[in-house]
Design an enzyme around this catalytic site. Sequence first.
Site, short mmCIF file in Angstrom:
data_model
loop_
_atom_site.label_atom_id
_atom_site.label_comp_id
_atom_site.label_asym_id
_atom_site.label_seq_id
_atom_site.Cartn_x
_atom_site.Cartn_y
_atom_site.Cartn_z
CB SER A 221 -45.24 -14.39 7.85
OG SER A 221 -45.30 -13.63 6.86
N1 SAH Z 1 -44.68 -17.52 4.99
C1 SAH Z 1 -43.48 -16.61 4.82
C2 SAH Z 1 -43.33 -15.13 4.64
C3 SAH Z 1 -42.66 -14.98 2.88
S1 SAH Z 1 -42.67 -14.09 2.88
C4 SAH Z 1 -42.64 -17.20 5.79
O1 SAH Z 1 -43.14 -17.55 7.52
O2 SAH Z 1 -41.54 -17.00 5.64
C5 SAH Z 1 -43.66 -13.19 1.26
C6 SAH Z 1 -42.99 -14.74 -0.15
O3 SAH Z 1 -43.66 -13.97 -1.48
C7 SAH Z 1 -41.46 -14.02 -0.41
O4 SAH Z 1 -40.61 -14.96 -0.05
C8 SAH Z 1 -41.55 -13.32 -1.72
O5 SAH Z 1 -40.70 -13.37 -2.29
C9 SAH Z 1 -42.59 -14.44 -2.21
N2 SAH Z 1 -43.81 -13.99 -3.22
C10 SAH Z 1 -43.95 -12.42 -3.95
N3 SAH Z 1 -44.45 -12.40 -4.76
C11 SAH Z 1 -44.92 -13.90 -5.63
C12 SAH Z 1 -44.73 -15.33 -6.56
N4 SAH Z 1 -45.83 -13.98 -7.24
N5 SAH Z 1 -44.56 -16.08 -6.65
C13 SAH Z 1 -44.31 -16.68 -5.46
N6 SAH Z 1 -43.68 -15.58 -4.24
C14 SAH Z 1 -43.72 -14.58 -4.63
#
Ligand code: SAH
Length: 220
Positions: free
Chosen positions: A68
């Site tokens: 993000s």
């Molecule tokens: N804060 C993280 C953002 C990651 S984007 C960073 O800074 O890197 C959001 C993430 O949520 C993705 O990796 C996606 O695979 C995950 N995601 C989506 N649905 C999910 C679920 N039901 N359980 C766990 N992770 C999930």
Amino acid sequence: MNAVLNPDPYADLRRRMVQKQIVARGVRDQRVLAAFERVPRHDFVAPYRAAEAYEDHPIIIGENQTISQPYMVASMLEHCAIRPTDVILEVGTGSGYQTALLAELAAEVFSIERFASLAESAQRILAHLNYANVVVSTGDGSLGLPSAAPFDVILVAAAAPSIPEPLVAQLREGGRLVLPVGAENEQFLSVVRKVNGVPYSERLYGCKFVPLIGAHGIPH
Ligand code: SAH
């Protein structure tokens, strides 16, 4: 004039990111700002993207997901109002960057990611950086993590169509659940606070996240 060797070539970029992107937009929580000064964001992206790591936008990581935008992470963390004794659940580990910030701010962090490849990579980087108060697991975070509940704070980094009931259930009295809620194109960052067992939710501002895929998210 003596050349001063800087052990972290990204320290200046990081300081500038904090001032120009985060402080300038109104984040005031000193603990959050100090955590951003410490965590090496460039370690959480592919090496060829390291120079981009401190720019004002999200960056693609593996599995078509994103790390993000720094300001978005800072704003969410400020709304979590984390105390040093808090136990946290993070849903959507992604790169593990936000996980590291949470580890700086709280006592214990449980993070859950649906892609094993991302969870493993994040765990490896966090261990390399010596974060000992973090456990990353693979699974459907829309169900929470009942084995480690209740949590003082639950932070979701993917957009849910509605507030997942298991997450509210796993929130401790007085706890905060921070998450984007809405459809793929229109979401609001929301905070749910549990007071006397009753959840109160507040809509903060518009945002755009990747979808929360799962039993209490968007079906796949
Ligand atoms: N804060 C993280 C953002 C990651 S984007 C960073 O800074 O890197 C959001 C993430 O949520 C993705 O990796 C996606 O695979 C995950 N995601 C989506 N649905 C999910 C679920 N039901 N359980 C766990 N992770 C999930």
